[in-house]
Write an enzyme that holds these catalytic residues in place. Sequence first.
Site, PDB file in Angstrom:
ATOM      1  N   ILE A   1     -17.430  66.765  42.292  1.00 22.35           N
ATOM      2  CA  ILE A   1     -18.049  65.499  41.930  1.00 22.35           C
ATOM      3  C   ILE A   1     -17.169  64.935  40.828  1.00 22.35           C
ATOM      4  O   ILE A   1     -16.877  65.619  39.840  1.00 22.35           O
ATOM      5  CB  ILE A   1     -19.518  65.674  41.477  1.00 22.35           C
ATOM      6  CG1 ILE A   1     -20.127  64.323  41.066  1.00 22.35           C
ATOM      7  CG2 ILE A   1     -19.673  66.708  40.396  1.00 22.35           C
ATOM      8  CD1 ILE A   1     -21.624  64.390  40.783  1.00 22.35           C
ATOM      9  N   SER A   2     -16.702  63.718  41.015  1.00 21.15           N
ATOM     10  CA  SER A   2     -15.662  63.164  40.155  1.00 21.15           C
ATOM     11  C   SER A   2     -16.142  62.941  38.725  1.00 21.15           C
ATOM     12  O   SER A   2     -17.333  62.785  38.453  1.00 21.15           O
ATOM     13  CB  SER A   2     -15.144  61.847  40.727  1.00 21.15           C
ATOM     14  OG  SER A   2     -14.520  62.041  41.973  1.00 21.15           O
ATOM     15  N   GLN A   3     -15.168  62.898  37.831  1.00 22.51           N
ATOM     16  CA  GLN A   3     -15.432  62.558  36.435  1.00 22.51           C
ATOM     17  C   GLN A   3     -16.092  61.179  36.364  1.00 22.51           C
ATOM     18  O   GLN A   3     -15.632  60.224  37.000  1.00 22.51           O
ATOM     19  CB  GLN A   3     -14.119  62.548  35.664  1.00 22.51           C
ATOM     20  CG  GLN A   3     -14.247  62.178  34.202  1.00 22.51           C
ATOM     21  CD  GLN A   3     -12.884  62.019  33.544  1.00 22.51           C
ATOM     22  OE1 GLN A   3     -11.856  62.096  34.204  1.00 22.51           O
ATOM     23  NE2 GLN A   3     -12.883  61.785  32.246  1.00 22.51           N
TER      24      GLN A   3
END
Length: 215
Positions: free
Chosen positions: A58-60
């Site tokens: 899950i992206s920053q």
Amino acid sequence: MNVPAMQRLIAELQQSGISDERVLGAIAAVDRERFVTPAFSERAWENTALPISFGQTISQPLVVAAMTEALRVGPRMKVLEIGTGSGYQAAILAKLARRVYTIERFKPLSREAEKRLIDLGIFNVVFDIGDGSKGWPAQAPFDRIIVTAAAEERPQALIDQLAMGGILIVPVGRDPTAQVVERIVKSERGLQRDTLMPVRFVPLVPGALPELGQG
């Protein structure tokens, strides 16, 4: 939702240059804790990427915010997302667009994300399992397209599925240590390309894996 932690993240995003109030509002409204594994729930509102299943992430939040802001999504738009993952980016987009179409190559991730968004009361997202590098021709053209995995080169199939005046946001780079996010704007005069920021994404891999998780 951990409101103080959410507020700290929003303040950090603002300090990092995110100024679009609609984007900030969407991030504040989507409980990131619902999209991470229980082992990382206490870190859900940190400004960092976190692992999910199948070697994905899950992206920053800063990267999500910056790419979403650059996409310039309007409330009547039709958006395509390549790489559903946990469904977090799709949930953000769903707060901003009329309808979101999202493609994932891992069937279990897609099914989990679909259930997660329904549980959150988000119903304007359409899910598919397939090869994201080919886009979704049956639903094209799209006003906006966002890719949440790194392509080795600019994906022509997705450019072809952009509506005139549309915007594509895509990480590009063969070397994982030298990826950049590009914004491609399609107009009658051709394509305008801008480089936005350095990133590190999992690769955009051709093909789907629908057999995983069946049975």
